[in-house]
Design a protein around this motif. Structure first.
Motif, PDB file in Angstrom:
ATOM      1  N   ILE A  67       0.556  -1.183  -0.066  1.00 54.45           N
ATOM      2  CA  ILE A  67      -0.246   0.058  -0.216  1.00 54.45           C
ATOM      3  C   ILE A  67       0.831   1.309  -0.283  1.00 54.45           C
ATOM      4  N   PHE A  68       1.368   0.925   0.913  1.00 50.57           N
ATOM      5  CA  PHE A  68       2.612   2.391   0.642  1.00 50.57           C
ATOM      6  C   PHE A  68       3.024   2.955  -0.414  1.00 50.57           C
ATOM      7  N   LEU A  69       4.156   1.744  -1.191  1.00 50.66           N
ATOM      8  CA  LEU A  69       4.933   1.494  -2.738  1.00 50.66           C
ATOM      9  C   LEU A  69       3.738   1.805  -3.655  1.00 50.66           C
ATOM     10  N   PHE A  70       2.194   2.068  -3.323  1.00 48.14           N
ATOM     11  CA  PHE A  70       1.360   2.054  -4.240  1.00 48.14           C
ATOM     12  C   PHE A  70       1.299   4.460  -4.197  1.00 48.14           C
ATOM     13  N   LEU A  71       0.996   3.870  -3.240  1.00 52.28           N
ATOM     14  CA  LEU A  71       0.689   5.681  -2.686  1.00 52.28           C
ATOM     15  C   LEU A  71       1.848   6.579  -2.636  1.00 52.28           C
ATOM     16  N   LYS A  72       2.901   6.316  -2.832  1.00 45.86           N
ATOM     17  CA  LYS A  72       3.749   6.303  -3.379  1.00 45.86           C
ATOM     18  C   LYS A  72       4.076   7.034  -4.459  1.00 45.86           C
ATOM     19  N   PHE A  73       3.647   6.245  -5.078  1.00 45.27           N
ATOM     20  CA  PHE A  73       4.132   5.633  -6.728  1.00 45.27           C
ATOM     21  C   PHE A  73       3.200   6.833  -7.068  1.00 45.27           C
ATOM     22  N   GLN A  74       1.417   6.847  -6.527  1.00 39.90           N
ATOM     23  CA  GLN A  74       0.931   8.189  -7.355  1.00 39.90           C
ATOM     24  C   GLN A  74       1.064   9.251  -6.906  1.00 39.90           C
ATOM     25  N   PHE A  75       1.360   9.551  -5.164  1.00 38.45           N
ATOM     26  CA  PHE A  75       2.118  10.945  -5.397  1.00 38.45           C
ATOM     27  C   PHE A  75       3.407  11.357  -5.983  1.00 38.45           C
TER      28      PHE A  75
END
Length: 96
Positions: A67-75
């Protein structure tokens, strides 16, 4: 790692310029972390109960790095200057 720690880490990495100092960031996230600690699955407040059932589960802790990696990519995707410039260019082209 809970969802607020994920957001805190993302804000430190990507948006630290928006805060005057680390104290402001701590003050902002302390209230959220206190709410996280208070939320229980058997709470009368439906939002707290739902949050506790989903975000305090073992499955969430297992998937939190993903989840952290996905959100970081989106940000990073939506805050990049190239992406923002492409949106501006599309908007200008649509107005003409």
């Amino acid at each position: 790692m809970n969802i607020f720690k994920i957001f805190r880490k993302l804000y430190i990495e990507l948006f630290s310029f928006a805060f005057d100092g680390e104290y402001d960031l701590d003050r902002t996230f302390n209230t959220l972390e206190n709410w996280h600690d208070r939320a229980l699955p058997d709470s009368e407040n439906k939002l707290e109960a739902t949050y506790a059932k989903v975000c305090k589960s073992q499955a969430f802790f297992l998937f939190s790095p993903i989840i952290f990696l996905f959100l970081k990519f989106q940000f990073m995707k939506y805050s990049s200057s190239e992406y923002l410039q492409s949106i501006i260019n599309k908007s200008i082209d649509n107005n003409e």
